[in-house]
Design an enzyme around this catalytic site. Sequence first.
Site, PDB file in Angstrom:
ATOM      1  N   GLU A   1      -4.655  -3.781  15.421  1.00 32.84           N
ATOM      2  CA  GLU A   1      -4.383  -4.177  16.803  1.00 32.84           C
ATOM      3  C   GLU A   1      -5.271  -3.427  17.789  1.00 32.84           C
ATOM      4  O   GLU A   1      -5.749  -2.334  17.520  1.00 32.84           O
ATOM      5  CB  GLU A   1      -2.921  -3.862  17.173  1.00 32.84           C
ATOM      6  CG  GLU A   1      -1.894  -4.637  16.406  1.00 32.84           C
ATOM      7  CD  GLU A   1      -1.802  -4.233  14.946  1.00 32.84           C
ATOM      8  OE1 GLU A   1      -1.948  -3.029  14.640  1.00 32.84           O
ATOM      9  OE2 GLU A   1      -1.615  -5.126  14.107  1.00 32.84           O
TER      10      GLU A   1
ATOM     11  N   ARG B   1       0.204  -9.200  -4.003  1.00 36.23           N
ATOM     12  CA  ARG B   1       0.544  -9.875  -2.754  1.00 36.23           C
ATOM     13  C   ARG B   1      -0.668 -10.656  -2.241  1.00 36.23           C
ATOM     14  O   ARG B   1      -1.787 -10.170  -2.273  1.00 36.23           O
ATOM     15  CB  ARG B   1       0.971  -8.822  -1.731  1.00 36.23           C
ATOM     16  CG  ARG B   1       1.280  -9.363  -0.362  1.00 36.23           C
ATOM     17  CD  ARG B   1       1.731  -8.258   0.597  1.00 36.23           C
ATOM     18  NE  ARG B   1       3.178  -8.228   0.782  1.00 36.23           N
ATOM     19  CZ  ARG B   1       3.897  -7.129   0.936  1.00 36.23           C
ATOM     20  NH1 ARG B   1       3.314  -5.954   0.922  1.00 36.23           N
ATOM     21  NH2 ARG B   1       5.193  -7.196   1.119  1.00 36.23           N
TER      22      ARG B   1
ATOM     23  N   SER C   1       0.836  -1.209   0.000  1.00 36.95           N
ATOM     24  CA  SER C   1       0.000   0.000   0.000  1.00 36.95           C
ATOM     25  C   SER C   1       0.865   1.251   0.000  1.00 36.95           C
ATOM     26  O   SER C   1       1.739   1.402   0.851  1.00 36.95           O
ATOM     27  CB  SER C   1      -0.884   0.062   1.251  1.00 36.95           C
ATOM     28  OG  SER C   1      -1.438  -1.181   1.541  1.00 36.95           O
TER      29      SER C   1
END
Length: 277
Positions: free
Chosen positions: A198, A97, A44
């Site tokens: 997270e 990816r 990105s």
Amino acid sequence: MSETIHHPLDDAATDPFEVAARAARDIARLTGVEHHDIALTLGSGWGKAADLIGETTATIAATEVTGFSKPALAGHVGSLRSILTPKGTRVLVIGARTHYYEGHGVRRVVHSVRTAAATGARTMVLTNGAGGIKSTWSPGQPVLISDHINLTGDSPLEGATFIDLTDLYSTRLRDLARRVDPSLDEGVYCQFRGPQYETPAEVRMAKTIGGHIVGMSTALEAIAARQAGMEVLGFSLITNMAAGIQTTPLSHQEVIEAGQQAEPVISALLARVIGEL
Ligand code: 8IG
């Protein structure tokens, strides 16, 4: 058609290096380039770099190459490009990816790296967009990866394959990158499984155990690259400060926008570094 019901890497009895060798032959046939010297995975924010590296001599759909999965995200370009640099170096640019969080297993995650090695590439340049923990960093800043902590609990290595990871992110290549841009800072990349970002507690854990960057890629790919004997260079674009470091919620949109803002600058940097390899 059979690809949708059977993937060559899903069969445990199939040697993933055999599949990578087939993929490399597909690339040679479709690009007309027998041998690549350097491979570059664009994460990105890094997408525009390919245009600055040299002349694109071939662009092929990843779906034309054995073992490549369709990209999960619209922002991830599912193509492979062969680029000829002014120096005459052949660069294989991987715009496709496969992320670990897609759940197709680690073999598919590292297939592009193994394929790159099978095309002859001795250098693997891995780039990504990631969250930053170091308080001196800001969104839009590129940093070098100095080491990693693999928090996926998984590995691309199968069986008792003991691989040394000392200097995984080559000191030589980091020094070379810093000669291009002496302001480049570096940090330890923590690969989380994702796809959720997270919690602030997980970011505090990452910081406590020595992490500076949080992301969802790269570490597993770097391990596979080292297994294949490649020299690895890693860059993260800090698109956001990690959860709890920044007080506002993280959004994928914010990440995309930070990437777009930084793209011209980091792409030029990456192209200059590739030119020195
Ligand atoms: I872009 O803050 C991007 N990718 N794990 N955490 C993790 N991955 C990311 C982040 C982030 N930002």
